[in-house]
Design a protein around this motif. Sequence first.
Motif, PDB file in Angstrom:
ATOM      1  N   GLU A  20       0.862  -1.327  -0.149  1.00 53.64           N
ATOM      2  CA  GLU A  20       0.121   0.070   0.013  1.00 53.64           C
ATOM      3  C   GLU A  20       1.055   1.284   0.150  1.00 53.64           C
ATOM      4  O   GLU A  20       1.762   1.411   0.870  1.00 53.64           O
ATOM      5  CB  GLU A  20      -0.923  -0.164   1.149  1.00 53.64           C
ATOM      6  CG  GLU A  20      -1.691   1.230   1.271  1.00 53.64           C
ATOM      7  CD  GLU A  20      -2.781   1.468   0.079  1.00 53.64           C
ATOM      8  OE1 GLU A  20      -2.768   2.524  -0.363  1.00 53.64           O
ATOM      9  OE2 GLU A  20      -3.397   0.492  -0.117  1.00 53.64           O
ATOM     10  N   TYR A  21       0.767   1.912  -0.994  1.00 57.85           N
ATOM     11  CA  TYR A  21       1.388   3.300  -1.174  1.00 57.85           C
ATOM     12  C   TYR A  21       0.870   4.614  -0.517  1.00 57.85           C
ATOM     13  O   TYR A  21       1.719   5.221  -0.128  1.00 57.85           O
ATOM     14  CB  TYR A  21       1.835   3.464  -2.689  1.00 57.85           C
ATOM     15  CG  TYR A  21       2.719   2.579  -3.260  1.00 57.85           C
ATOM     16  CD1 TYR A  21       4.114   2.703  -3.404  1.00 57.85           C
ATOM     17  CD2 TYR A  21       2.085   1.353  -3.615  1.00 57.85           C
ATOM     18  CE1 TYR A  21       4.923   1.862  -4.034  1.00 57.85           C
ATOM     19  CE2 TYR A  21       2.827   0.396  -4.121  1.00 57.85           C
ATOM     20  CZ  TYR A  21       4.262   0.575  -4.558  1.00 57.85           C
ATOM     21  OH  TYR A  21       5.198  -0.421  -4.901  1.00 57.85           O
ATOM     22  N   ILE A  22      -0.342   4.739  -0.381  1.00 52.83           N
ATOM     23  CA  ILE A  22      -1.172   5.850   0.334  1.00 52.83           C
ATOM     24  C   ILE A  22      -1.619   5.542   1.526  1.00 52.83           C
ATOM     25  O   ILE A  22      -1.410   6.409   2.521  1.00 52.83           O
ATOM     26  CB  ILE A  22      -1.827   6.570  -0.763  1.00 52.83           C
ATOM     27  CG1 ILE A  22      -1.137   7.079  -1.903  1.00 52.83           C
ATOM     28  CG2 ILE A  22      -2.827   7.699  -0.381  1.00 52.83           C
ATOM     29  CD1 ILE A  22      -1.808   7.625  -3.233  1.00 52.83           C
ATOM     30  N   ASN A  23      -2.427   4.782   1.474  1.00 52.91           N
ATOM     31  CA  ASN A  23      -3.284   4.449   2.779  1.00 52.91           C
ATOM     32  C   ASN A  23      -2.629   3.259   3.427  1.00 52.91           C
ATOM     33  O   ASN A  23      -3.338   2.287   3.776  1.00 52.91           O
ATOM     34  CB  ASN A  23      -4.863   4.186   2.427  1.00 52.91           C
ATOM     35  CG  ASN A  23      -5.787   3.884   3.604  1.00 52.91           C
ATOM     36  OD1 ASN A  23      -5.422   4.539   4.628  1.00 52.91           O
ATOM     37  ND2 ASN A  23      -6.747   2.929   3.273  1.00 52.91           N
ATOM     38  N   SER A  24      -1.653   3.514   4.263  1.00 53.77           N
ATOM     39  CA  SER A  24      -0.842   2.426   5.012  1.00 53.77           C
ATOM     40  C   SER A  24      -1.500   1.964   6.191  1.00 53.77           C
ATOM     41  O   SER A  24      -1.130   0.941   6.351  1.00 53.77           O
ATOM     42  CB  SER A  24       0.557   2.854   5.066  1.00 53.77           C
ATOM     43  OG  SER A  24       0.747   4.016   6.004  1.00 53.77           O
ATOM     44  N   GLY A  25      -2.392   2.916   6.643  1.00 53.18           N
ATOM     45  CA  GLY A  25      -3.035   2.225   7.860  1.00 53.18           C
ATOM     46  C   GLY A  25      -4.333   1.613   7.792  1.00 53.18           C
ATOM     47  O   GLY A  25      -4.844   1.041   8.584  1.00 53.18           O
ATOM     48  N   GLN A  26      -4.353   1.272   6.254  1.00 51.92           N
ATOM     49  CA  GLN A  26      -5.719   0.341   5.615  1.00 51.92           C
ATOM     50  C   GLN A  26      -6.917   0.851   6.326  1.00 51.92           C
ATOM     51  O   GLN A  26      -7.850   0.246   6.566  1.00 51.92           O
ATOM     52  CB  GLN A  26      -5.293  -1.135   5.889  1.00 51.92           C
ATOM     53  CG  GLN A  26      -4.026  -1.476   5.222  1.00 51.92           C
ATOM     54  CD  GLN A  26      -4.008  -2.904   5.406  1.00 51.92           C
ATOM     55  OE1 GLN A  26      -4.635  -3.521   6.071  1.00 51.92           O
ATOM     56  NE2 GLN A  26      -3.022  -3.427   4.615  1.00 51.92           N
ATOM     57  N   VAL A  27      -7.067   2.126   6.230  1.00 52.88           N
ATOM     58  CA  VAL A  27      -8.533   2.741   6.607  1.00 52.88           C
ATOM     59  C   VAL A  27      -9.508   2.396   5.495  1.00 52.88           C
ATOM     60  O   VAL A  27      -8.968   2.371   4.462  1.00 52.88           O
ATOM     61  CB  VAL A  27      -8.244   4.411   6.656  1.00 52.88           C
ATOM     62  CG1 VAL A  27      -9.787   4.954   7.207  1.00 52.88           C
ATOM     63  CG2 VAL A  27      -7.188   4.855   7.671  1.00 52.88           C
ATOM     64  N   ASP A  28     -10.720   1.911   6.037  1.00 51.37           N
ATOM     65  CA  ASP A  28     -11.903   1.639   4.896  1.00 51.37           C
ATOM     66  C   ASP A  28     -12.160   2.853   4.136  1.00 51.37           C
ATOM     67  O   ASP A  28     -11.902   4.058   4.389  1.00 51.37           O
ATOM     68  CB  ASP A  28     -13.111   1.146   5.799  1.00 51.37           C
ATOM     69  CG  ASP A  28     -13.810   2.207   6.273  1.00 51.37           C
ATOM     70  OD1 ASP A  28     -14.626   2.677   5.654  1.00 51.37           O
ATOM     71  OD2 ASP A  28     -13.408   2.563   7.526  1.00 51.37           O
ATOM     72  N   TYR A  29     -12.352   2.433   2.879  1.00 50.47           N
ATOM     73  CA  TYR A  29     -12.601   3.305   1.938  1.00 50.47           C
ATOM     74  C   TYR A  29     -13.854   4.245   1.983  1.00 50.47           C
ATOM     75  O   TYR A  29     -13.805   5.550   1.643  1.00 50.47           O
ATOM     76  CB  TYR A  29     -12.922   2.639   0.437  1.00 50.47           C
ATOM     77  CG  TYR A  29     -11.720   1.598   0.008  1.00 50.47           C
ATOM     78  CD1 TYR A  29     -10.301   2.033   0.381  1.00 50.47           C
ATOM     79  CD2 TYR A  29     -11.750   0.691  -0.901  1.00 50.47           C
ATOM     80  CE1 TYR A  29      -9.285   1.496  -0.038  1.00 50.47           C
ATOM     81  CE2 TYR A  29     -10.657  -0.100  -1.455  1.00 50.47           C
ATOM     82  CZ  TYR A  29      -9.403   0.297  -0.921  1.00 50.47           C
ATOM     83  OH  TYR A  29      -8.615  -0.298  -1.252  1.00 50.47           O
ATOM     84  N   TRP A  30     -14.767   3.977   2.763  1.00 49.07           N
ATOM     85  CA  TRP A  30     -15.947   4.770   2.957  1.00 49.07           C
ATOM     86  C   TRP A  30     -15.362   5.805   3.905  1.00 49.07           C
ATOM     87  O   TRP A  30     -15.792   7.138   3.530  1.00 49.07           O
ATOM     88  CB  TRP A  30     -17.235   4.092   3.732  1.00 49.07           C
ATOM     89  CG  TRP A  30     -18.189   4.886   3.738  1.00 49.07           C
ATOM     90  CD1 TRP A  30     -18.870   5.552   4.669  1.00 49.07           C
ATOM     91  CD2 TRP A  30     -19.226   5.130   2.647  1.00 49.07           C
ATOM     92  NE1 TRP A  30     -19.900   6.013   4.437  1.00 49.07           N
ATOM     93  CE2 TRP A  30     -20.302   6.035   3.154  1.00 49.07           C
ATOM     94  CE3 TRP A  30     -19.266   4.939   1.258  1.00 49.07           C
ATOM     95  CZ2 TRP A  30     -21.180   6.497   2.288  1.00 49.07           C
ATOM     96  CZ3 TRP A  30     -20.368   5.360   0.436  1.00 49.07           C
ATOM     97  CH2 TRP A  30     -21.312   6.193   1.093  1.00 49.07           C
ATOM     98  N   SER A  31     -14.634   5.547   4.837  1.00 52.99           N
ATOM     99  CA  SER A  31     -14.120   6.659   5.625  1.00 52.99           C
ATOM    100  C   SER A  31     -13.363   7.730   5.089  1.00 52.99           C
ATOM    101  O   SER A  31     -13.299   8.843   5.405  1.00 52.99           O
ATOM    102  CB  SER A  31     -13.270   5.948   7.031  1.00 52.99           C
ATOM    103  OG  SER A  31     -14.330   5.459   7.859  1.00 52.99           O
ATOM    104  N   LEU A  32     -12.259   7.122   4.295  1.00 56.20           N
ATOM    105  CA  LEU A  32     -11.709   7.869   3.495  1.00 56.20           C
ATOM    106  C   LEU A  32     -12.221   8.743   2.587  1.00 56.20           C
ATOM    107  O   LEU A  32     -11.954  10.201   2.493  1.00 56.20           O
ATOM    108  CB  LEU A  32     -10.480   7.113   2.657  1.00 56.20           C
ATOM    109  CG  LEU A  32      -9.649   6.289   3.387  1.00 56.20           C
ATOM    110  CD1 LEU A  32      -8.646   5.322   2.369  1.00 56.20           C
ATOM    111  CD2 LEU A  32      -8.568   7.156   3.923  1.00 56.20           C
ATOM    112  N   ALA A  33     -13.235   8.270   2.012  1.00 56.23           N
ATOM    113  CA  ALA A  33     -14.264   9.182   1.188  1.00 56.23           C
ATOM    114  C   ALA A  33     -14.693  10.272   1.857  1.00 56.23           C
ATOM    115  O   ALA A  33     -14.781  11.519   1.372  1.00 56.23           O
ATOM    116  CB  ALA A  33     -15.172   8.183   0.182  1.00 56.23           C
ATOM    117  N   GLU A  34     -15.701  10.009   2.801  1.00 53.62           N
ATOM    118  CA  GLU A  34     -16.341  11.085   3.717  1.00 53.62           C
ATOM    119  C   GLU A  34     -15.200  12.075   4.168  1.00 53.62           C
ATOM    120  O   GLU A  34     -15.705  13.214   3.902  1.00 53.62           O
ATOM    121  CB  GLU A  34     -16.973  10.053   4.807  1.00 53.62           C
ATOM    122  CG  GLU A  34     -18.007   9.275   4.445  1.00 53.62           C
ATOM    123  CD  GLU A  34     -19.391  10.152   3.791  1.00 53.62           C
ATOM    124  OE1 GLU A  34     -20.066  10.822   4.623  1.00 53.62           O
ATOM    125  OE2 GLU A  34     -19.506   9.790   2.436  1.00 53.62           O
TER     126      GLU A  34
END
Length: 168
Positions: free
Chosen positions: A44-58
């Motif tokens: 993973e190059y950007i979201n190394s904390g593996q935050v869920d995509y919905w939270s990232l989008a919001e």
Amino acid sequence: MSTVVFRVAKIKTKSAAQGKTKHNYRLMDTPNADAERTATLNKEYINSGQVDYWSLAEARIEEGIAKTARGKPRTVRDDQVRAVEIVLTASPEWFKRGPDGQAEDMRASKWVADNLEFLKKTFGEKNVVSFTLHQDEKTPHIHAVIIPLTEKGHLSADKIFNPETLKD
């Protein structure tokens, strides 16, 4: 002859975002993925904390959405596309392979760097919220999650991902 693959899939619901998060971070069974290669070769190059995509989008939408003329943030409709997943790869024969038939390690490759730079330049660096290289399957590929915010701060997948812009 090798073929480039650029697949686009809209993410409109929280459940769709969570499913893609689980698949891309191998938090669910992925039958065609080699578990031994997952931990060592996926990156993973950007979201190394593996935050869920919905939270990232919001979070990105809240940060980047434009305000109305009255100074209030624009509202986001329930049916609006919150994110777009792009899968980038090429036909299997394009990748160099070792004697065991596995594709060579692409983690530090120009191919990965060029794809990441292309997405940031095309969609805006802040709008690229995840960029994951998978090498635990037969053919290396990238899953990227893009938030479709325009330069004016409008959430609009239709303006950013349409036949004209995709052709360009």
